[in-house]
Motif scaffolding. Structure first.
Motif, short mmCIF file in Angstrom:
data_model
loop_
_atom_site.label_atom_id
_atom_site.label_comp_id
_atom_site.label_asym_id
_atom_site.label_seq_id
_atom_site.Cartn_x
_atom_site.Cartn_y
_atom_site.Cartn_z
N UNK A 197 0.83 -1.21 0.00
CA UNK A 197 0.00 0.00 0.00
C UNK A 197 0.86 1.26 0.00
N UNK A 198 2.03 1.17 0.62
CA UNK A 198 2.96 2.31 0.59
C UNK A 198 3.36 2.61 -0.85
N UNK A 199 3.57 1.59 -1.67
CA UNK A 199 3.89 1.80 -3.08
C UNK A 199 2.72 2.51 -3.77
N UNK A 200 1.51 2.08 -3.50
CA UNK A 200 0.34 2.69 -4.13
C UNK A 200 0.16 4.14 -3.72
N UNK A 201 0.38 4.43 -2.44
CA UNK A 201 0.21 5.79 -1.94
C UNK A 201 1.28 6.74 -2.48
N UNK A 202 2.51 6.25 -2.60
CA UNK A 202 3.61 7.09 -3.07
C UNK A 202 3.63 7.25 -4.58
N UNK A 203 2.88 6.42 -5.27
CA UNK A 203 2.83 6.45 -6.74
C UNK A 203 4.24 6.48 -7.35
N UNK A 204 5.13 5.74 -6.73
CA UNK A 204 6.48 5.64 -7.23
C UNK A 204 6.93 4.20 -7.17
N UNK A 205 8.14 3.98 -7.63
CA UNK A 205 8.61 2.61 -7.60
C UNK A 205 9.67 2.38 -6.52
N UNK A 206 9.87 3.37 -5.64
CA UNK A 206 10.81 3.21 -4.52
C UNK A 206 10.16 3.73 -3.24
N UNK A 207 10.27 2.93 -2.19
CA UNK A 207 9.83 3.41 -0.88
C UNK A 207 10.98 3.20 0.10
N UNK A 208 10.97 3.97 1.17
CA UNK A 208 11.99 3.88 2.20
C UNK A 208 11.29 3.56 3.52
N UNK A 209 11.81 2.56 4.20
CA UNK A 209 11.25 2.22 5.50
C UNK A 209 12.38 2.10 6.51
N UNK A 210 12.04 2.25 7.77
CA UNK A 210 12.98 1.98 8.85
C UNK A 210 12.46 0.75 9.57
N UNK A 211 13.29 -0.27 9.59
CA UNK A 211 12.90 -1.57 10.12
C UNK A 211 12.39 -1.48 11.56
#
Length: 151
Positions: free
Chosen positions: A14-28
Motif C-alpha cells: 500500500x505504501x507503493x500505491x500511496x507514493x505512486x512511485x517505484x521506490x519506498x523507504x522504511x525503517x525496520x
C-alpha cells in the motif's frame, strides 16, 4: 485472521500505491514498533515477499538513521524487460517460485487473470510429467510465455 507477515506485506504494498512511485523507504525498527513485532519479523517479510524474483530490489543503508529502500522493478522497454524476465526466472524455477512470480505479474497488471491461470496449468508438475528436468523446462516455458504476452 490474516497472519502478521501477510499484514506487513499488504502495508508495504500500500505504501507503493500511496507514493505512486517505484521506490519506498522504511525503517525496520520503526515498522516493527508500529506492528508490535520483532525487527526480525520485518526482515522475514522483506526476504520472502519482496525478492528479486517477485520484482523487487532491496537496499539497506546502515548507520545515522539508516533505512531500507525497496524498489519495485518496472517492465518498460523491451530489452530491459527481456533482461529482467531472464534474470528473474533464471535457468531453472520451481513451481512454487513460478506461482509467486505469476502472482506478482498479475497484481502489477502485467498479465491478466486468464493468462495467469493458463500459464499455471502449462508449468504445473502434472503437465510436465514426462520431462526429466522439470524446473529447467518450466523456466523456459514461463520465459517464452511472458515474453509473448509482453511483446
Amino acid at each position: 485472521m490474516a497472519r502478521l507477515s501477510d499484514i506487513i506485506e499488504v502495508f508495504i504494498k500500500e505504501m507503493f500505491n500511496e507514493n505512486k512511485g517505484n521506490v519506498i523507504f522504511i525503517q525496520r525498527n520503526e515498522l516493527a514498533d508500529q506492528f508490535r513485532c520483532a525487527p526480525s519479523q520485518i526482515n522475514y517479510v522483506l526476504t520472502t515477499r519482496f525478492t528479486y524474483e517477485r520484482g523487487y530490489l532491496i537496499e539497506s543503508k546502515r548507520g545515522g538513521g539508516g533505512h531500507i529502500a525497496i524498489k519495485q522493478l518496472e517492465y518498460d522497454s523491451s530489452n530491459k524487460r527481456e533482461e529482467l524476465i531472464n534474470q528473474s526466472i533464471g535457468d531453472s524455477m520451481t513451481y512454487h517460485n513460478a506461482n509467486a512470480l505469476l502472482k506478482d505479474l498479475l497484481e502489477s497488471g502485467v498479465i491478466q487473470l486468464r493468462e495467469c491461470e493458463i500459464m499455471k496449468i502449462a508449468i504445473n508438475d502434472r503437465s510436465l510429467v514426462r520431462v526429466d528436468n522439470k524446473n529447467k523446462v518450466r523456466a523456459d516455458i514461463l520465459k517464452a510465455m511472458i515474453m509473448i504476452i509482453l511483446s
